[in-house]
Each structure stands twice: as C-alpha cells, then as structure tokens.
Motif scaffolding. Sequence first.
Motif, short mmCIF file in Angstrom:
data_model
loop_
_atom_site.label_atom_id
_atom_site.label_comp_id
_atom_site.label_asym_id
_atom_site.label_seq_id
_atom_site.Cartn_x
_atom_site.Cartn_y
_atom_site.Cartn_z
N GLY A 43 -82.67 73.36 38.65
CA GLY A 43 -83.34 72.07 38.87
C GLY A 43 -83.08 71.02 37.81
N GLU A 44 -81.93 71.17 37.10
CA GLU A 44 -81.66 70.25 35.98
C GLU A 44 -80.68 69.13 36.32
OE1 GLU A 44 -81.30 72.37 31.88
OE2 GLU A 44 -80.58 73.75 33.40
N THR A 45 -80.26 69.06 37.58
CA THR A 45 -79.19 68.11 37.93
C THR A 45 -79.48 66.69 37.42
OG1 THR A 45 -78.58 69.41 39.86
CG2 THR A 45 -77.88 67.12 39.86
N SER A 46 -80.66 66.17 37.75
CA SER A 46 -80.95 64.78 37.37
C SER A 46 -80.94 64.60 35.86
CB SER A 46 -82.32 64.36 37.91
OG SER A 46 -82.31 64.43 39.30
N ALA A 47 -81.54 65.54 35.15
CA ALA A 47 -81.61 65.42 33.69
C ALA A 47 -80.21 65.45 33.08
CB ALA A 47 -82.47 66.54 33.11
N ILE A 48 -79.34 66.31 33.61
CA ILE A 48 -77.98 66.44 33.06
C ILE A 48 -77.18 65.16 33.30
CG2 ILE A 48 -75.76 67.66 33.36
CD1 ILE A 48 -77.81 69.33 31.81
N VAL A 49 -77.14 64.70 34.55
CA VAL A 49 -76.31 63.52 34.82
C VAL A 49 -76.91 62.27 34.17
CG1 VAL A 49 -75.27 64.49 36.91
CG2 VAL A 49 -77.29 63.03 37.13
N ALA A 50 -78.22 62.22 34.07
CA ALA A 50 -78.85 61.06 33.40
C ALA A 50 -78.45 61.02 31.93
CB ALA A 50 -80.37 61.13 33.54
N ALA A 51 -78.45 62.18 31.28
CA ALA A 51 -78.10 62.21 29.85
C ALA A 51 -76.62 61.86 29.65
CB ALA A 51 -78.40 63.60 29.28
N GLN A 52 -75.77 62.34 30.55
CA GLN A 52 -74.34 62.03 30.43
C GLN A 52 -74.10 60.53 30.59
OE1 GLN A 52 -72.99 64.78 33.48
NE2 GLN A 52 -72.43 66.35 31.99
N LEU A 53 -74.80 59.93 31.54
CA LEU A 53 -74.65 58.49 31.77
C LEU A 53 -75.30 57.68 30.64
CD1 LEU A 53 -73.58 56.40 33.83
CD2 LEU A 53 -75.84 56.44 34.89
N GLN A 54 -76.43 58.16 30.16
CA GLN A 54 -77.16 57.44 29.12
C GLN A 54 -76.32 57.26 27.86
OE1 GLN A 54 -80.24 55.98 29.54
NE2 GLN A 54 -79.69 55.02 27.60
N ALA A 55 -75.54 58.28 27.51
CA ALA A 55 -74.71 58.19 26.30
C ALA A 55 -73.76 56.99 26.41
CB ALA A 55 -73.93 59.48 26.10
N VAL A 56 -73.28 56.74 27.61
CA VAL A 56 -72.37 55.61 27.82
C VAL A 56 -73.17 54.30 27.81
CG1 VAL A 56 -70.70 54.60 29.43
CG2 VAL A 56 -70.76 57.07 29.10
N MET A 57 -74.34 54.32 28.43
CA MET A 57 -75.17 53.11 28.47
C MET A 57 -75.62 52.72 27.06
SD MET A 57 -77.27 53.05 32.02
CE MET A 57 -78.31 54.46 31.87
N ASP A 58 -75.72 53.72 26.19
CA ASP A 58 -76.16 53.44 24.82
C ASP A 58 -75.15 52.60 24.03
OD1 ASP A 58 -78.53 54.78 25.06
OD2 ASP A 58 -77.83 56.64 24.12
N VAL A 59 -73.86 52.70 24.37
CA VAL A 59 -72.86 51.99 23.56
C VAL A 59 -72.22 50.81 24.27
CG1 VAL A 59 -72.33 54.05 22.17
CG2 VAL A 59 -70.91 53.52 24.15
N LEU A 60 -72.39 50.70 25.57
CA LEU A 60 -71.79 49.57 26.29
C LEU A 60 -72.83 48.47 26.50
CD1 LEU A 60 -69.40 51.46 26.76
CD2 LEU A 60 -69.50 50.96 29.18
N THR A 61 -72.36 47.22 26.51
CA THR A 61 -73.26 46.12 26.84
C THR A 61 -73.52 46.17 28.35
OG1 THR A 61 -71.45 44.61 27.38
CG2 THR A 61 -72.18 44.67 25.07
N ALA A 62 -74.53 45.42 28.78
CA ALA A 62 -74.84 45.38 30.22
C ALA A 62 -73.63 44.85 31.00
CB ALA A 62 -76.06 44.50 30.46
N GLU A 63 -72.94 43.88 30.41
CA GLU A 63 -71.77 43.32 31.10
C GLU A 63 -70.65 44.36 31.21
OE1 GLU A 63 -70.32 39.73 29.29
OE2 GLU A 63 -68.66 39.70 30.74
N GLN A 64 -70.43 45.09 30.11
CA GLN A 64 -69.41 46.14 30.15
C GLN A 64 -69.78 47.21 31.17
OE1 GLN A 64 -69.51 47.11 25.92
NE2 GLN A 64 -67.42 46.36 25.66
#
Length: 249
Positions: A137-158
């Motif tokens: 039951g960890e699918t959402s948590a895993i993909v959210a964390a993987q995406l979050q790492a990218v969202m942490d360093v990119l601007t909203a425009e990027q």
Amino acid sequence: MRRTLIAGNWKMNGSFAANHTLLTEIIAGLPADNAVETLVCAPAPYLAQCAEILGKSTVAWGAQDVSAHAKGAFTGEVSASMLADSGCKYVIVGHSERRAYHAESSELVAQKALKALSENIIPVVCVGETLEQRESGETSAIVAAQLQAVMDVLTAEQMGSIVVAYEPVWAIGTGKTATPQMAQDVHAFLRSQLAIKSAEAANAVRILYGGSMKPENAKELLAMEDIDGGLIGGAALKAADFLAIISAC
Ligand code: PGA
C-alpha cells in the motif's frame, strides 16, 4: 490540450545496422497527418546516427541518462551540453533500472533533471513503485517522494516543462501491465501532487505510462484522462509495434 507523446526507450539495444532499419521503417510508416509527438531515446553512441536519419523527419531523439555534473573529471559520464550538441530534445532521468542498478537517489535524479533543463533538454522523469511497495500500500507515498525531490529543486515554471513517466517497476519488461484504471489512479494522483507546486504545471505536464505497453493494450491505456502518452521499451524495438501504438492514440 496536452499533446500526446509516444517515446521509445531502446535501453541497451541496437546496432548501426538494426537502428537504420528500425528508424527508416518508423519514418516511412508514420501517418502523414501524425498528430502524436514521436521520440526515440537511444544509447549515446547512436545519437549522431539518430540525428542523421531523423534530422529531416518529425521524429525527435533523446538520451537515456545524463550526468548531474556540467563537465570535467567524470569518466564515462555524458553531460547535458553533449546531449544538446547531439541534437537531443529529451532525456530520460531516474529510470527504475538506473535507480536499481546504479543506486540513483531521487535527489540525484532531480539534479540530472536540472542539468538537462539548463541545456534546454526536456527531462522525462521516471517514477514508480516495486511490487512489494504496491502490495504493502505504499504506491502513493513512493511516487510522491520521487516526484517531490524534483519539485524541490525546479521552479514552478521549470516544472511545467518537464515530462513525467509513471512506470510501475513490476510492469517493466514483464508482460504485466497496470490496468488502465490502476494507471489512471496513479497518474491523477501525480497530477494532484504537481498542483501543489503549480496549477499551471499540473495542467501542462504530460504524464506517460510505461511498463509493457504494446499494440494490444495501448488504446485502452491512452484513452484514460491523465495518461498523455507512453514510454515504451520492448515494443519500441519493432517498427510495426511502435507504429501501431502511435496509431492507437
Ligand atoms: P517495457 O519497458 O515497455 O519493455 O516494459 C518500459 C521502460 O522500461 O521504459
């Protein structure tokens, strides 16, 4: 409207002779009114060949990985500026095979995405859970964390200019595909995560499905609201299959 993107991931397959046949067959078989954006991601030694053969076609080419460093003493690595020199429009980052066999962390994947963008190359950021993670039951948590790492360093425009690929690890090269509804649920969830950063980005970002996509299941998957294309491994090595997936859009 998000333009459908069908991307081939050749992985470590090909030869000059085989690529020549594959690429010329793809170009010849594309419908004249092809509205689908078409991409092949080839091994680095074949990017120049892609440029030569695809240069005058509507098919784009890209790479399967990029260094997180700009230049210098990183033996064996290929930089984003080298990929730009080779005419790459896209680069896959964070494929599960790189995460698994090369211990790539989500933070490293994010740095690679950033480097690609700095050379105007669009990163195709891969996320996905293993079978064990899905079953617990960890699918959402895993993909959210993987995406979050990218969202942490990119601007909203990027963020608005990247491509995301949802590739459940258990579906890659196994013949097991997520059902259209299973995939749609994760895609919609990923879009809701993107919306936390930027509503525009969430609306603009194409989210591809990858994992045993083939002519027989492509139509149903691509009909789902939040599935904006495919990242195709095995079926991208046969022109007839790749073309059939494009026509299924
Ligand atoms: P597959 O690979 O289509 O062979 O499952 C997809 C991928 O790994 O990108």
